[in-house]
Scaffold this motif. Structure first.
Motif, PDB file in Angstrom:
ATOM      1  N   ARG A 172       0.843  -1.196   0.000  1.00 50.73           N
ATOM      2  CA  ARG A 172       0.000   0.000   0.000  1.00 50.73           C
ATOM      3  C   ARG A 172       0.879   1.248   0.000  1.00 50.73           C
ATOM      4  N   ILE A 173       0.486   2.237  -0.830  1.00 47.82           N
ATOM      5  CA  ILE A 173       1.204   3.516  -0.855  1.00 47.82           C
ATOM      6  C   ILE A 173       0.210   4.672  -0.833  1.00 47.82           C
ATOM      7  N   GLN A 174       0.717   5.850  -0.442  1.00 48.83           N
ATOM      8  CA  GLN A 174      -0.019   7.079  -0.660  1.00 48.83           C
ATOM      9  C   GLN A 174       0.031   7.397  -2.155  1.00 48.83           C
ATOM     10  N   SER A 175      -0.798   8.336  -2.567  1.00 47.91           N
ATOM     11  CA  SER A 175      -0.791   8.736  -3.973  1.00 47.91           C
ATOM     12  C   SER A 175       0.443   9.597  -4.235  1.00 47.91           C
ATOM     13  N   SER A 176       1.481   8.988  -4.791  1.00 50.44           N
ATOM     14  CA  SER A 176       2.752   9.672  -5.033  1.00 50.44           C
ATOM     15  C   SER A 176       3.495   8.951  -6.149  1.00 50.44           C
ATOM     16  N   ASP A 177       3.909   9.706  -7.160  1.00 48.63           N
ATOM     17  CA  ASP A 177       4.658   9.110  -8.271  1.00 48.63           C
ATOM     18  C   ASP A 177       5.970   8.501  -7.790  1.00 48.63           C
ATOM     19  N   VAL A 178       6.620   9.170  -6.823  1.00 45.52           N
ATOM     20  CA  VAL A 178       7.903   8.672  -6.318  1.00 45.52           C
ATOM     21  C   VAL A 178       7.715   7.353  -5.574  1.00 45.52           C
ATOM     22  N   LEU A 179       6.706   7.291  -4.715  1.00 45.43           N
ATOM     23  CA  LEU A 179       6.469   6.063  -3.952  1.00 45.43           C
ATOM     24  C   LEU A 179       6.077   4.913  -4.868  1.00 45.43           C
ATOM     25  N   GLU A 180       5.338   5.217  -5.908  1.00 41.47           N
ATOM     26  CA  GLU A 180       4.986   4.180  -6.877  1.00 41.47           C
ATOM     27  C   GLU A 180       6.249   3.666  -7.575  1.00 41.47           C
ATOM     28  N   ALA A 181       7.106   4.594  -7.982  1.00 48.62           N
ATOM     29  CA  ALA A 181       8.356   4.204  -8.654  1.00 48.62           C
ATOM     30  C   ALA A 181       9.265   3.421  -7.713  1.00 48.62           C
ATOM     31  N   GLN A 182       9.266   3.794  -6.440  1.00 50.34           N
ATOM     32  CA  GLN A 182      10.097   3.114  -5.435  1.00 50.34           C
ATOM     33  C   GLN A 182       9.792   1.621  -5.389  1.00 50.34           C
ATOM     34  N   PHE A 183       8.524   1.273  -5.276  1.00 46.49           N
ATOM     35  CA  PHE A 183       8.170  -0.141  -5.157  1.00 46.49           C
ATOM     36  C   PHE A 183       8.276  -0.875  -6.492  1.00 46.49           C
ATOM     37  N   ARG A 184       8.012  -0.201  -7.580  1.00 45.72           N
ATOM     38  CA  ARG A 184       8.182  -0.861  -8.879  1.00 45.72           C
ATOM     39  C   ARG A 184       9.663  -1.186  -9.111  1.00 45.72           C
ATOM     40  N   GLN A 185      10.535  -0.273  -8.697  1.00 48.59           N
ATOM     41  CA  GLN A 185      11.964  -0.505  -8.838  1.00 48.59           C
ATOM     42  C   GLN A 185      12.415  -1.723  -8.035  1.00 48.59           C
ATOM     43  N   LEU A 186      11.751  -1.955  -6.924  1.00 47.55           N
ATOM     44  CA  LEU A 186      12.094  -3.094  -6.060  1.00 47.55           C
ATOM     45  C   LEU A 186      11.386  -4.386  -6.482  1.00 47.55           C
ATOM     46  N   PRO A 310      18.197   4.083  -8.779  1.00 50.11           N
ATOM     47  CA  PRO A 310      17.637   4.537 -10.064  1.00 50.11           C
ATOM     48  C   PRO A 310      16.425   5.454  -9.923  1.00 50.11           C
ATOM     49  N   VAL A 311      15.710   5.363  -8.803  1.00 56.06           N
ATOM     50  CA  VAL A 311      14.559   6.246  -8.581  1.00 56.06           C
ATOM     51  C   VAL A 311      15.043   7.681  -8.406  1.00 56.06           C
ATOM     52  N   TRP A 312      16.172   7.856  -7.733  1.00 61.85           N
ATOM     53  CA  TRP A 312      16.750   9.198  -7.595  1.00 61.85           C
ATOM     54  C   TRP A 312      17.021   9.786  -8.970  1.00 61.85           C
ATOM     55  N   THR A 313      17.616   8.961  -9.836  1.00 55.66           N
ATOM     56  CA  THR A 313      17.940   9.413 -11.183  1.00 55.66           C
ATOM     57  C   THR A 313      16.675   9.749 -11.971  1.00 55.66           C
ATOM     58  N   GLN A 314      15.654   8.922 -11.794  1.00 54.49           N
ATOM     59  CA  GLN A 314      14.397   9.106 -12.528  1.00 54.49           C
ATOM     60  C   GLN A 314      13.771  10.468 -12.248  1.00 54.49           C
ATOM     61  N   PHE A 315      13.887  10.943 -10.997  1.00 56.36           N
ATOM     62  CA  PHE A 315      13.223  12.192 -10.611  1.00 56.36           C
ATOM     63  C   PHE A 315      14.204  13.362 -10.446  1.00 56.36           C
ATOM     64  N   ALA A 316      15.458  13.145 -10.818  1.00 52.81           N
ATOM     65  CA  ALA A 316      16.490  14.169 -10.606  1.00 52.81           C
ATOM     66  C   ALA A 316      16.193  15.466 -11.344  1.00 52.81           C
ATOM     67  N   ASP A 317      15.711  15.377 -12.568  1.00 54.63           N
ATOM     68  CA  ASP A 317      15.449  16.599 -13.340  1.00 54.63           C
ATOM     69  C   ASP A 317      14.284  17.389 -12.748  1.00 54.63           C
ATOM     70  N   GLU A 318      13.269  16.685 -12.267  1.00 49.47           N
ATOM     71  CA  GLU A 318      12.108  17.369 -11.668  1.00 49.47           C
ATOM     72  C   GLU A 318      12.469  18.025 -10.336  1.00 49.47           C
ATOM     73  N   ILE A 319      13.195  17.299  -9.517  1.00 47.75           N
ATOM     74  CA  ILE A 319      13.526  17.785  -8.171  1.00 47.75           C
ATOM     75  C   ILE A 319      14.718  18.724  -8.204  1.00 47.75           C
ATOM     76  N   GLY A 320      15.725  18.365  -8.985  1.00 52.10           N
ATOM     77  CA  GLY A 320      16.965  19.145  -9.049  1.00 52.10           C
ATOM     78  C   GLY A 320      18.126  18.332  -8.511  1.00 52.10           C
ATOM     79  N   LYS A 321      19.122  18.111  -9.361  1.00 53.84           N
ATOM     80  CA  LYS A 321      20.277  17.306  -8.949  1.00 53.84           C
ATOM     81  C   LYS A 321      21.021  17.950  -7.782  1.00 53.84           C
TER      82      LYS A 321
END
Length: 333
Positions: A172-186, A310-321
């Motif tokens: 179970r996750i909250q509605s969040s693109d990052v959290l969704e990507a986190q578990f898919r990556q795992l 890889p999740v860090w890399t996936q969202f790096a451009d949106e968040i800022g490296k």
């Protein structure tokens, strides 16, 4: 005589206007603080402390009204209410701001912060404080960060030590693109569910696991329907206390200064309380003996961090490296 009567009337009008202005000036500014949790939670107690400190600092100038348990607005409506001016302060989860700014996704990135101390250092840094202003163009002013605790992973499996242990499980996750990507990556399957649905979903096997701080696990009895809780500390379940930026900027300077000071005191109080409650509830879970608590080694944590990098890399451009690099640097005292 012809001159004296109008003078008396004029003076009377002036006196009446003076009294009227004085009465108007004495009207306190109403500050409605709406939130969606119970009063006995860190957020609920923090809101009450803010009321206490604000009204003590600004006697007669503000009337802080606290509305817990979604008495005014629920999760789905509170942001709209703030922007419309129906409430003045709310404290949503940080995971709920990605539609207003992608930068705050920094707090959802897995294994970004080693512990609450590192999280505190980043939030108190110039970069962390600047994030409070990241939504000002959308009419939202951040005032403070409030903790609810670091998240732990729980599951219905006997072991939850290495990242491969959750492969194929439904989380179970909250509605969040990052959290969704986190578990898919795992290799797990993320399922978005409201918090109210989590206990039954875990109990019936609709989902196999979840991520929560100790206080949520204990208060919602998740430990009674999970076999294992791993001490991952992999993310922060924090809130940002926010207000309507137009309303905030329009306050008299002394009132704004008084509210700032009250918020600082309430933040310190709420965050200390969150730490105490999480420590207490972890021990209560251990004492209950229903779920096994697994403490991970540094090597285990390193494996998890490497698996989700890889999740860090996936969202790096949106968040800022640069922001990600500074968040990581907060782990070094």
């Amino acid at each position: 005589m012809k001159i004296r009567m109008p003078l008396i009337k004029t003076v009377g009008v002036c006196v009446a206007l003076a009294f009227s202005s004085a009465a108007f000036a004495e009207e306190p500014i109403i500050v409605k603080f709406s939130h969606v949790v119970a009063e006995n939670t860190p957020k609920g107690q923090g809101a009450l402390k803010f009321k206490e400190l604000a009204e003590a600092a600004l006697p007669g100038k503000v009337d802080v009204q606290v509305f817990p348990n979604s008495q005014l607005f629920g999760d789905g409506k509170e942001m709209e209410a703030l922007l419309l001016g129906d409430v003045q302060i709310i404290a949503p989860s940080l995971a709920k701001f990605d539609r207003y700014t992608k930068k705050l996704q920094i707090f959802d990135l897995p294994f970004m912060f080693d512990d609450v101390a590192a999280l505190d250092r980043f939030q108190a840094s110039p970069d962390g404080q600047e994030l409070l202003n990241a939504m000002k163009s959308k009419g939202i002013q951040g005032l403070a960060y409030w903790h609810n605790g670091m998240k732990q992973m729980s599951s219905n499996q006997d072991s939850l030590v290495r990242p491969e242990d959750i492969k194929g499980l439904k989380f179970r996750i909250q509605s969040s693109d990052v959290l969704e990507a986190q578990f898919r990556q795992l290799g797990a399957n993320p399922q978005k569910l409201s918090f109210a649905e989590v206990y039954q979903a875990l109990q019936t096997g609709v989902v196999d696991g979840a991520e929560n701080p100790w206080s949520n696990i204990y208060s919602q009895k998740f430990h009674e329907v999970q076999k294992t809780i791993a001490v991952t500390n992999h993310g922060a379940l924090d809130y940002m206390v926010i207000t309507n930026s137009g309303w905030w900027d329009g306050l008299p300077e002394d009132v704004r200064a008084g509210l700032k000071k009250a918020m600082a005191g309430a933040t310190e109080y709420a965050n200390q309380l969150a730490a105490e409650i999480n420590d207490r509830d972890r021990q209560r879970i251990a004492d209950a003996g229903k779920a096994k608590i697994q403490t991970l080694t540094k090597r285990d944590i390193a494996a998890w961090r490497e698996a989700v990098r890889p999740v860090w890399t996936q969202f790096a451009d949106e968040i800022g490296k640069d922001l990600i690099a500074k968040a990581r640097a907060s782990n070094e005292e």
